[in-house]
Design an enzyme around this catalytic site. Sequence first.
Site, mmCIF file in Angstrom:
data_model
loop_
_atom_site.group_PDB
_atom_site.id
_atom_site.type_symbol
_atom_site.label_atom_id
_atom_site.label_comp_id
_atom_site.label_asym_id
_atom_site.label_seq_id
_atom_site.Cartn_x
_atom_site.Cartn_y
_atom_site.Cartn_z
ATOM 1 N N GLY A 249 -4.349 8.629 3.449
ATOM 2 C CA GLY A 249 -4.321 8.314 2.020
ATOM 3 C C GLY A 249 -2.910 8.379 1.466
ATOM 4 O O GLY A 249 -1.929 8.085 2.156
ATOM 5 N N SER A 250 -2.815 8.848 0.254
ATOM 6 C CA SER A 250 -1.538 8.788 -0.457
ATOM 7 C C SER A 250 -0.456 9.664 0.138
ATOM 8 O O SER A 250 0.729 9.466 -0.143
ATOM 9 C CB SER A 250 -1.740 9.184 -1.915
ATOM 10 O OG SER A 250 -2.727 8.351 -2.487
ATOM 11 N N THR A 251 -0.847 10.662 0.955
ATOM 12 C CA THR A 251 0.205 11.497 1.535
ATOM 13 C C THR A 251 1.124 10.643 2.398
ATOM 14 O O THR A 251 2.279 10.996 2.619
ATOM 15 C CB THR A 251 -0.382 12.622 2.411
ATOM 16 O OG1 THR A 251 -1.266 12.046 3.376
ATOM 17 C CG2 THR A 251 -1.155 13.612 1.567
ATOM 18 N N PHE A 252 0.618 9.510 2.876
ATOM 19 C CA PHE A 252 1.450 8.642 3.703
ATOM 20 C C PHE A 252 2.578 8.002 2.902
ATOM 21 O O PHE A 252 3.553 7.520 3.459
ATOM 22 C CB PHE A 252 0.583 7.567 4.361
ATOM 23 C CG PHE A 252 1.299 6.816 5.448
ATOM 24 C CD1 PHE A 252 1.480 7.372 6.702
ATOM 25 C CD2 PHE A 252 1.833 5.555 5.204
ATOM 26 C CE1 PHE A 252 2.147 6.698 7.695
ATOM 27 C CE2 PHE A 252 2.515 4.874 6.193
ATOM 28 C CZ PHE A 252 2.670 5.441 7.443
ATOM 29 N N LYS A 253 2.444 8.035 1.579
ATOM 30 C CA LYS A 253 3.481 7.416 0.746
ATOM 31 C C LYS A 253 4.825 8.099 0.931
ATOM 32 O O LYS A 253 5.879 7.505 0.683
ATOM 33 C CB LYS A 253 3.062 7.465 -0.727
ATOM 34 C CG LYS A 253 1.949 6.448 -1.022
ATOM 35 C CD LYS A 253 1.336 6.644 -2.394
ATOM 36 C CE LYS A 253 0.165 5.697 -2.579
ATOM 37 N NZ LYS A 253 -0.691 6.092 -3.711
#
Lengths: 473, 485
Positions: free
Chosen positions: B216-220
């Site tokens: 999810g957004s942690t990959f950002k």
Amino acid sequence: MSSSNTHTSTIGAIGAPSRRNTELALLVFAVVIPVFAYANVGLSIGGELPSGMLGYGLGLGLLAGVAHLVVRKFARYADPLLLPLATLLNGLGLVLIWRLDQSPRLKQRAESAFGSYSPDAPKQLLYSAIAIAMFVGVLMLLKDHRILQRYTYISMAVALVLLIIPMFFPAVNGAKIWINLGGFTIQPGEFAKIIIAIFFSGYLMVKRDALALASRRFMGIYLPRGRDLGPIITIWALSLLILVFETDLGTSLLFFGMFVVMLYVATERTSWIVFGLVMSAAGAVGVATFEPHVQSRVTAWLDPFDCYQSDVTGACQQIADGLMSFGAGGTLGAGLGQGNSDLIGFAANADFILTTVGEELGLAGMMAMLLLYGLIVERGLRTALAARDPFGKLLAAGLSGAFAIQVFVVAGGVLGLIPLTGMTMPFLAYGGSSVLANWVLIAILIRISDTARRPAPAPAPTSDAEMTQVVRP
Amino acid sequence: MNKPLRRIAIFCGLLVLALLVRTNWIQYVQADSLQTDEKNQRIRIERYSEPRGNIIVDGDPITGSKKTDDPYLTYKRTYKDGPMWAPVTGFASQIYGATQIEQLEDKILTGNDDRLFFRNTMDMVTGKKKQGGNVVTTLNAAAQKAAFKGLGDNKGAVAALDPSTGAILALASAPSYDPAKIAGQSKADATEWKKLLDDPDKASVNRALRETYPPGSTFKVVTAAAAMEHGLYDDPDGKTDSPLPYTLPNTSQDLPNEGNLPCKDASLRVALQYSCNTVFGKIGADLGRDKMLETAGKFGFNKPVDTPVRAYPSVFPKKMDKPQTALSSIGQFETAATPLQMAMVASAVANNGTLMEPYMVQQLQAPNLDTIEKHEPKKMSEPLSEENAQKLQSMMETVVNKGTGTSARIPGVTVGGKTGTAQHGVDNSEKPYAWFVSYAKTDEGSPVAVAVVVEDSKAARQDISGGGLAAPIAKSVMQAVLDKK
């Protein structure tokens, strides 16, 4: 001048030494080695000399001593190696059985399977004592092996009866080869082996010329006339059928091999070997197609590790565990009492006793053991070569051949060289019938070798001797 | 009759010869492979005939050995706080084999390691019994406790690293199992084993290393690093070229944000603070597959990591078109990461751009506590420059200070983090995974980076968020490490 006219036969009256002292020296060796082995097991398992050591040592020594004295008295010229070899194997077998008796795993197994546990080594010592008694009996009663010729057809009947009896007893572990008499189980097949060898010898001795010469050529090989071959092939086929129905394949293979060997020796025709091989191949394929017992054995033989978990008969596990046991021994072995060959569980001290040799004595021990067996066979065949009468030759050849085949079938099965068929390793494995039968076998071989090596009686002095003297001028 | 007899003798000789050759083959040529065959029960008999060495955390053993009644399997493994440590130790069972450190360091633990040979030989001479050595881990008991307690009844996992060395400080997985219950060979052990095999919640799986989740957004964080590393944007506070709504390239489909967020031309800092899908999606599409792959690869994606327990490779897809690249760059599509992987991402940022190889075995000890082998920290790669790393740190700190990760704030300590709420299931049908990756920083640098994933939470769907569920766990783990310092 006296030497030229006292004896003229090829075998001299004073030429052949009796070799009884050689035998005695070897026997001492054959008793001392197992006693040391026994001490070794005790020290490695319990950390002290086993309490029964004196008993077993004296027992074995006493048995060997009695056997030796009897040979000295009744078979003075017998082969000096046979008795020590058998004693050594029997003694080592006792040690190995005693060692497996100490296994908590096997104790537990016996207790959960039968509710009780009793050690096998004392029983084996008792069987050995009875076996030596029979050995003594054979040597004392059988003054000349040619007497057995008279019982050719009786032995045929006895062998058949012995083979048929187990049919009426329940199967044990998939094979109907035992008869149960008031707590004692007897494996008649072991005795049938000897008795049928007597029948084959007697019959072939009489018919060998007919079988070898009065034959018709058929497709490049010589086939004997039906009336010569008929009876023997009938008996042989009958015994094979019985064994197949009792799923005792090891013994049927043994009988088959013995038959071919004796026929070949009697007729000196190589075509019999070809014939025998073709028939055994056909028989093996035939049996394998309708007998699930055999099929599972073949699968287990081809790749025991592949079917290790899936196999329900346990055949794969047994073979694979056996192989791992041999592997664990490596070159020098784990040392007596320090292996885990008892992991095999069932038949650890019977069919699979060689795995204990392999694991605890290693490759070195296995080679020594196999060579001991090889020596027995070799001495037996030498006896056959030396024998002067065709019956003795045939009987010695048949018995040694059977012994060799039995060793090969058992050891080869356990080593994964051929499919496992389930027979006992002579002398080494636990089992009364086996020990008894094999000691009788050795007794007969000793009797034949005694007759063979016995110097011919010195010719009676004749009055002609004076007349043939060269008269010098 | 002598000629055939001689031939028979030769034949018998050949039979014996065949047996001799065969026994040589088995006992000499094949002996090694037979001895090491996994079906060979001698292995476990030997393994359990003596007490095993121990696995040590913070100087105390978390394992033990107990004498049994069995004459062959004389000792049985015991565990302290088994469920909590199971993802670290694995198990050593008399029947069911061994896993993880128990298996990988088996030779040291049993004392069979070649490096102990001399010692063993001396012991044999002096009559001492063979003893097993110890495995000293890098774990931090307080952090582990905080992680395991934090997960509680939820399913999920925590991985925490020391960014400067790569030492694993915590490795928790829930639900867990007690390795002590399957260590023996009793019926109870068998029942427990069967329960474990049939468990729908897969308690035996080490989720921190062996389970991959959409990050999810942690990959950002990775995408932001890629944007700066490849020179797409330099200034965390400069405007990006981001339209709103953003239509995925080559499609007519809009990439939505979670709510009405100020994402139009937002700076990287703001985009990370609000977790703008549009901004990071476009960055991914602009950079393209190869550049994204390069950066993700440097962070450790797409290759297994041996800690020494092997962590499954996290996935950044290698085959994808432009819109898929955009989706992958916000942690969707086929992107999947282990908790360890995301902890590595956070630790690389916290360590000023240098990623250290994660490890959890500090040293191997001989029975007398002599060191046999010691782990030296190893650099794994440099996913971003020091300068960019510091920029990214300040962005992540903004996330914690005034963005989605405020629940991870620790008074007096600089904390940087990123939340993630990863949708999964067909058409987003299942409950999302709540993620949080973070690091804490003091004047002496960063002592801890942590990644937390909570899957399938019992919380109501709308309440699931990385900030709400995962961040407090991360906070307590960081706090535990900081308190010990």
